[in-house]
Design a protein around this motif. Structure first.
Motif, PDB file in Angstrom:
ATOM      1  N   PHE A  91      44.015  66.280  17.839  1.00  0.00           N
ATOM      2  CA  PHE A  91      43.111  66.083  18.966  1.00  0.00           C
ATOM      3  C   PHE A  91      41.658  66.133  18.516  1.00  0.00           C
ATOM      4  CE2 PHE A  91      40.641  66.881  22.697  1.00  0.00           C
ATOM      5  CZ  PHE A  91      41.298  66.220  23.714  1.00  0.00           C
ATOM      6  N   ARG A  92      41.306  67.133  17.685  1.00  0.00           N
ATOM      7  CA  ARG A  92      39.903  67.259  17.253  1.00  0.00           C
ATOM      8  C   ARG A  92      39.480  66.094  16.371  1.00  0.00           C
ATOM      9  NH1 ARG A  92      40.723  73.057  16.630  1.00  0.00           N
ATOM     10  NH2 ARG A  92      40.897  72.781  14.366  1.00  0.00           N
ATOM     11  N   VAL A  93      40.417  65.559  15.596  1.00  0.00           N
ATOM     12  CA  VAL A  93      40.066  64.485  14.671  1.00  0.00           C
ATOM     13  C   VAL A  93      40.020  63.131  15.371  1.00  0.00           C
ATOM     14  CG1 VAL A  93      40.827  63.195  12.635  1.00  0.00           C
ATOM     15  CG2 VAL A  93      40.942  65.689  12.660  1.00  0.00           C
ATOM     16  N   TYR A  94      41.051  62.818  16.159  1.00  0.00           N
ATOM     17  CA  TYR A  94      41.172  61.475  16.722  1.00  0.00           C
ATOM     18  C   TYR A  94      40.993  61.403  18.236  1.00  0.00           C
ATOM     19  CZ  TYR A  94      42.962  59.659  12.272  1.00  0.00           C
ATOM     20  OH  TYR A  94      43.103  59.262  10.968  1.00  0.00           O
TER      21      TYR A  94
ATOM     22  N   ASP B 290      55.362  57.947  29.945  1.00  0.00           N
ATOM     23  CA  ASP B 290      54.127  57.429  29.353  1.00  0.00           C
ATOM     24  C   ASP B 290      52.935  58.132  29.988  1.00  0.00           C
ATOM     25  OD1 ASP B 290      52.129  55.273  28.373  1.00  0.00           O
ATOM     26  OD2 ASP B 290      51.997  55.206  30.557  1.00  0.00           O
ATOM     27  N   VAL B 291      51.990  58.575  29.157  1.00  0.00           N
ATOM     28  CA  VAL B 291      50.812  59.297  29.656  1.00  0.00           C
ATOM     29  C   VAL B 291      49.575  58.841  28.887  1.00  0.00           C
ATOM     30  CG1 VAL B 291      49.724  61.550  29.984  1.00  0.00           C
ATOM     31  CG2 VAL B 291      52.189  61.323  30.276  1.00  0.00           C
ATOM     32  N   TRP B 292      48.530  58.556  29.622  1.00  0.00           N
ATOM     33  CA  TRP B 292      47.238  58.170  29.042  1.00  0.00           C
ATOM     34  C   TRP B 292      46.691  59.271  28.142  1.00  0.00           C
ATOM     35  CZ3 TRP B 292      42.504  60.634  30.421  1.00  0.00           C
ATOM     36  CH2 TRP B 292      41.337  59.996  29.999  1.00  0.00           C
ATOM     37  N   ALA B 293      46.074  58.894  27.035  1.00  0.00           N
ATOM     38  CA  ALA B 293      45.388  59.845  26.162  1.00  0.00           C
ATOM     39  C   ALA B 293      44.379  59.074  25.338  1.00  0.00           C
ATOM     40  CB  ALA B 293      46.375  60.570  25.255  1.00  0.00           C
ATOM     41  N   THR B 294      43.156  59.018  25.800  1.00  0.00           N
ATOM     42  CA  THR B 294      42.168  58.189  25.117  1.00  0.00           C
ATOM     43  C   THR B 294      41.719  58.827  23.806  1.00  0.00           C
ATOM     44  OG1 THR B 294      40.169  56.872  25.438  1.00  0.00           O
ATOM     45  CG2 THR B 294      40.099  59.158  26.160  1.00  0.00           C
ATOM     46  N   ALA B 295      41.098  58.040  22.976  1.00  0.00           N
ATOM     47  CA  ALA B 295      40.714  58.454  21.634  1.00  0.00           C
ATOM     48  C   ALA B 295      39.194  58.519  21.504  1.00  0.00           C
ATOM     49  CB  ALA B 295      41.282  57.470  20.615  1.00  0.00           C
ATOM     50  N   ARG B 296      38.738  58.901  20.333  1.00  0.00           N
ATOM     51  CA  ARG B 296      37.300  58.979  20.088  1.00  0.00           C
ATOM     52  C   ARG B 296      36.671  57.587  20.155  1.00  0.00           C
ATOM     53  NH1 ARG B 296      36.396  62.167  14.976  1.00  0.00           N
ATOM     54  NH2 ARG B 296      34.230  61.495  15.252  1.00  0.00           N
ATOM     55  N   LYS B 297      35.420  57.578  20.508  1.00  0.00           N
ATOM     56  CA  LYS B 297      34.699  56.326  20.763  1.00  0.00           C
ATOM     57  C   LYS B 297      34.732  55.387  19.556  1.00  0.00           C
ATOM     58  CE  LYS B 297      30.118  54.660  22.224  1.00  0.00           C
ATOM     59  NZ  LYS B 297      29.868  53.806  21.060  1.00  0.00           N
ATOM     60  N   GLU B 298      34.627  55.954  18.340  1.00  0.00           N
ATOM     61  CA  GLU B 298      34.587  55.106  17.157  1.00  0.00           C
ATOM     62  C   GLU B 298      35.860  54.269  17.011  1.00  0.00           C
ATOM     63  OE1 GLU B 298      32.305  58.925  15.997  1.00  0.00           O
ATOM     64  OE2 GLU B 298      33.943  58.302  17.335  1.00  0.00           O
ATOM     65  N   LEU B 299      37.013  54.849  17.359  1.00  0.00           N
ATOM     66  CA  LEU B 299      38.267  54.096  17.279  1.00  0.00           C
ATOM     67  C   LEU B 299      38.305  52.977  18.302  1.00  0.00           C
ATOM     68  CD1 LEU B 299      40.931  56.903  16.701  1.00  0.00           C
ATOM     69  CD2 LEU B 299      40.257  55.115  15.085  1.00  0.00           C
TER      70      LEU B 299
ATOM     71  N   ALA C 165      62.559  66.932  22.400  1.00  0.00           N
ATOM     72  CA  ALA C 165      61.633  65.877  22.824  1.00  0.00           C
ATOM     73  C   ALA C 165      60.573  65.705  21.752  1.00  0.00           C
ATOM     74  CB  ALA C 165      60.997  66.213  24.167  1.00  0.00           C
ATOM     75  N   TRP C 166      59.902  64.586  21.823  1.00  0.00           N
ATOM     76  CA  TRP C 166      58.783  64.299  20.925  1.00  0.00           C
ATOM     77  C   TRP C 166      57.610  63.794  21.741  1.00  0.00           C
ATOM     78  CZ3 TRP C 166      58.694  64.509  15.438  1.00  0.00           C
ATOM     79  CH2 TRP C 166      59.912  64.879  14.849  1.00  0.00           C
ATOM     80  N   VAL C 167      56.406  64.227  21.365  1.00  0.00           N
ATOM     81  CA  VAL C 167      55.178  63.638  21.884  1.00  0.00           C
ATOM     82  C   VAL C 167      54.666  62.673  20.829  1.00  0.00           C
ATOM     83  CG1 VAL C 167      52.825  64.040  22.679  1.00  0.00           C
ATOM     84  CG2 VAL C 167      54.620  65.720  23.194  1.00  0.00           C
ATOM     85  N   VAL C 168      54.500  61.414  21.207  1.00  0.00           N
ATOM     86  CA  VAL C 168      54.011  60.385  20.292  1.00  0.00           C
ATOM     87  C   VAL C 168      52.654  59.916  20.786  1.00  0.00           C
ATOM     88  CG1 VAL C 168      54.587  58.248  19.077  1.00  0.00           C
ATOM     89  CG2 VAL C 168      56.420  59.636  20.082  1.00  0.00           C
ATOM     90  N   TRP C 169      51.657  59.956  19.920  1.00  0.00           N
ATOM     91  CA  TRP C 169      50.298  59.550  20.283  1.00  0.00           C
ATOM     92  C   TRP C 169      49.947  58.308  19.469  1.00  0.00           C
ATOM     93  CZ3 TRP C 169      45.745  63.619  20.543  1.00  0.00           C
ATOM     94  CH2 TRP C 169      44.648  63.034  21.199  1.00  0.00           C
ATOM     95  N   GLU C 170      49.665  57.201  20.180  1.00  0.00           N
ATOM     96  CA  GLU C 170      49.283  55.938  19.539  1.00  0.00           C
ATOM     97  C   GLU C 170      47.786  55.711  19.756  1.00  0.00           C
ATOM     98  OE1 GLU C 170      53.285  55.939  21.497  1.00  0.00           O
ATOM     99  OE2 GLU C 170      51.433  55.302  22.472  1.00  0.00           O
ATOM    100  N   PHE C 171      47.079  55.375  18.686  1.00  0.00           N
ATOM    101  CA  PHE C 171      45.615  55.308  18.737  1.00  0.00           C
ATOM    102  C   PHE C 171      45.097  53.867  18.689  1.00  0.00           C
ATOM    103  CE2 PHE C 171      46.739  59.379  16.864  1.00  0.00           C
ATOM    104  CZ  PHE C 171      46.015  60.250  17.662  1.00  0.00           C
ATOM    105  N   PRO C 172      43.959  53.628  19.331  1.00  0.00           N
ATOM    106  CA  PRO C 172      43.303  52.324  19.204  1.00  0.00           C
ATOM    107  C   PRO C 172      42.645  52.203  17.835  1.00  0.00           C
ATOM    108  CG  PRO C 172      41.907  53.830  20.434  1.00  0.00           C
ATOM    109  CD  PRO C 172      43.186  54.570  20.167  1.00  0.00           C
ATOM    110  N   GLY C 173      41.989  51.081  17.610  1.00  0.00           N
ATOM    111  CA  GLY C 173      41.242  50.900  16.377  1.00  0.00           C
ATOM    112  C   GLY C 173      41.807  49.857  15.444  1.00  0.00           C
ATOM    113  N   GLY C 174      43.031  49.379  15.706  1.00  0.00           N
ATOM    114  CA  GLY C 174      43.605  48.346  14.851  1.00  0.00           C
ATOM    115  C   GLY C 174      44.067  48.839  13.499  1.00  0.00           C
ATOM    116  N   GLN C 175      44.199  50.169  13.316  1.00  0.00           N
ATOM    117  CA  GLN C 175      44.591  50.723  12.023  1.00  0.00           C
ATOM    118  C   GLN C 175      46.055  51.133  11.964  1.00  0.00           C
ATOM    119  OE1 GLN C 175      42.230  50.684   9.566  1.00  0.00           O
ATOM    120  NE2 GLN C 175      40.997  49.685  11.155  1.00  0.00           N
ATOM    121  N   GLY C 176      46.799  50.952  13.063  1.00  0.00           N
ATOM    122  CA  GLY C 176      48.202  51.351  13.092  1.00  0.00           C
ATOM    123  C   GLY C 176      48.402  52.849  13.080  1.00  0.00           C
ATOM    124  N   LEU C 177      47.437  53.596  13.578  1.00  0.00           N
ATOM    125  CA  LEU C 177      47.501  55.058  13.556  1.00  0.00           C
ATOM    126  C   LEU C 177      48.395  55.594  14.669  1.00  0.00           C
ATOM    127  CD1 LEU C 177      43.686  55.704  13.080  1.00  0.00           C
ATOM    128  CD2 LEU C 177      45.447  56.277  11.388  1.00  0.00           C
TER     129      LEU C 177
END
Length: 509
Positions: free
Chosen positions: A261-264, A122-131, A190-202
């Motif tokens: 990365f650039r989008v989210y 598990d590794v931290w990866a924060t998202a854009r402020k709007e999310l 292996a797979w890298v899985v990125w889960e995003f905040p925002g409540g949209q299930g992204l």
């Protein structure tokens, strides 16, 4: 649901975190680049917390059984716990557990390895402020530690682990502290899985193959095909691209690739060079590839690198994933705290019991300072604690890193070489016993060997502490603190860097 007024403030804080903030490292090396021909996975866990070793047995569950997941009101981004259905059978796994991160309910885990040789980091990866701003309060859903543990409990392959994460988020939602990634590996990929905040299930996932090297710190995914749902090397939520179009963050007619990365991702930094200590992900990936063919000992050195491993690194893990391994014989090397100052000990999933010195203790455990000890844990707490012992080693060696660091690490390598010298006869003997139908004796052998090496490690730690204390006291004298705050107040944490100025660019070394 409504958004809490503190979310905007929290989002601002997350967006201004120091690049060297707690994040954890994860390393993946494809099987074409390793000495053994198996996949190599390594990593650290970076939390201000006690860390302890657990080998969790397989278990059968009742049809109506449930488990609690998610976050509570005490979390940095508040939420409510929910219950989800348990599965009928969960797999055996090994992990390092810990007691606190951003107020999430303990025990927590960054991952480990299970009996099917599915490894998780598990590794931290924060998202854009709007999310982050649009995350509901209270939030509900599975969180990063839940996902790591559930993959270990339920997945037979890395791909199954990714599909499980997507299914859990779709059914139950996702609770977060700002965004997260998981590295999920098996003997093939292996797979890298990125889960995003925002409540949209992204969420988004990218496959790594046999010729790939990936270092996550923080986690990242870059170019992503728009037809990802028809591409076996990518997965993601149904709304991954449509939501970005809706928000005006991506124009499918622009001719530009969809870059996750650039989008989210965090908008004021770069994917492979934007957040790190003294080596960027790009530099670490290049340095790791140059080591090929990479051995387990090479990976241990990579994770131990003093530009990575410091007081923030709660432990180190290295595992080789190879086909055809009996579940009892799945082996993982674990350092009980930052491996810059601690030895790796080999553990197998066939080990039946963890020694008390590597089990949970009150040192750095959340709430320990405001509660008396549960009498049931008195004997365990009376034992020496590996996490505390090797923190002592680290704090001494970082006082004079140019002298102590090389000396200590030479001794750690010597200790580990003894274990590597023994691995052949230990595993040959255990496999022979298993073939003879004497699995219980094989498990006893593995338990005896790992426990013996763990006890030897504790003795080495005691010797190092006594020797470093004597040298410090007799040669230079014991330095007294000049300030009045024993806890870090946002400055540089304890590390063993030599000749590095924390105020200079982090890739200067």
């Amino acid at each position: 649901m409504t958004r809490s007024p503190i979310i905007a403030t929290l989002a601002a804080a997350l967006m201004t975190l120091s690049p060297s903030g707690w994040a954890s490292h994860a390393f993946y090396i494809g099987k074409h680049l390793t000495e053994s021909g198996g996949v190599l996975v390594g990593g650290t866990g970076e939390e201000v917390s006690s860390h302890w070793l657990e080998i969790v047995p397989a278990a059968d569950h009742k049809p109506d059984e449930t488990l609690k997941v998610g976050v509570t009101e005490a979390a940095a981004m508040p939420g409510r716990l929910i219950e989800i259905p348990e599965v009928r059978h969960t797999y055996r796994y090994l992990s390092m557990s810990y007691s606190d991160y951003e107020g999430f309910p303990a025990p927590l885990t960054n991952g480990g390895v299970n009996e099917h040789q599915v490894a998780v980091r598990d590794v931290w990866a924060t998202a854009r402020k709007e999310l982050i701003d649009m995350t509901p309060t209270p939030q509900r859903g599975v969180q990063y530690s839940d996902l790591a543990r559930l993959v270990l409990e339920r997945a037979k392959t890395a791909r199954e682990g990714v599909e499980l994460i997507g299914d859990l988020i779709a059914k139950h939602g996702y609770a977060t502290y700002g965004g997260n990634t998981h590295l999920i590996a098996d003997p093939d990929e292996a797979w890298v899985v990125w889960e995003f905040p925002g409540g949209q299930g992204l969420w988004a996932a990218e496959r790594l193959g046999p010729d790939d090297v990936r270092v996550l710190y923080p986690g990242y995914i870059q170019d992503f095909p728009q037809d990802y749902r028809n591409n076996p090397d990518y997965m993601g939520s149904k709304n991954l691209i449509s939501f970005a179009e809706q928000k005006g963050w991506f124009d499918p007619d622009s001719g530009e690739p969809f870059n996750v990365f650039r989008v989210y991702g965090r908008q004021d930094t770069q994917a492979r060079t934007g957040g790190y200590k003294y080596m960027s992900q790009a530099e670490l990936e290049e340095a790791t590839r140059e080591m090929a063919p990479v051995s387990e000992q090479d990976m241990i050195e990579r994770v131990r690198d003093y530009r990575i491993s410091d007081d923030e690194a709660g432990y180190g893990q290295v595992v080789t994933l190879e086909k055809g391994i009996d579940p009892d014989m799945v082996r993982i090397w674990v350092a009980p705290t930052g491996s810059v100052a601690a030895p790796y000990v080999p553990w197998w999933l066939g080990v039946q019991q963890v020694p008390l010195s590597f089990a949970q203790h009150r040192y750095l455990t959340r709430g320990a300072g405001s509660h008396f000890l549960n009498p049931d844990y008195a004997l365990q707490e009376a034992s020496d604690f590996a996490g505390r012992r090797f923190k002592q080693v680290m704090y001494y060696m970082c006082e004079k890193p140019d002298i102590y660091r090389p000396m200590v690490q030479d001794m750690l390598r010597g200790f580990e070489q003894q274990s590597f010298n023994d691995i052949g006869w230990v595993e040959d003997s255990a496999r022979t016993l298993i073939k003879q139908g004497k699995r219980d004796r094989a498990e006893s052998l593995l338990t005896f060997y790992s426990t013996t090496r763990a006890n030897d490690a504790m003795q080495l730690g005691r010797t190092l502490v006594d020797g470093l204390a004597a040298h410090t006291r007799l040669v230079s004298g014991e330095r007294r603190p000049s300030g009045d705050q024993i806890n870090d107040q946002g400055g540089e944490t304890v590390n063993c860097l030599t000749g590095a100025d924390p105020d200079q660019p982090k890739n200067a070394q």
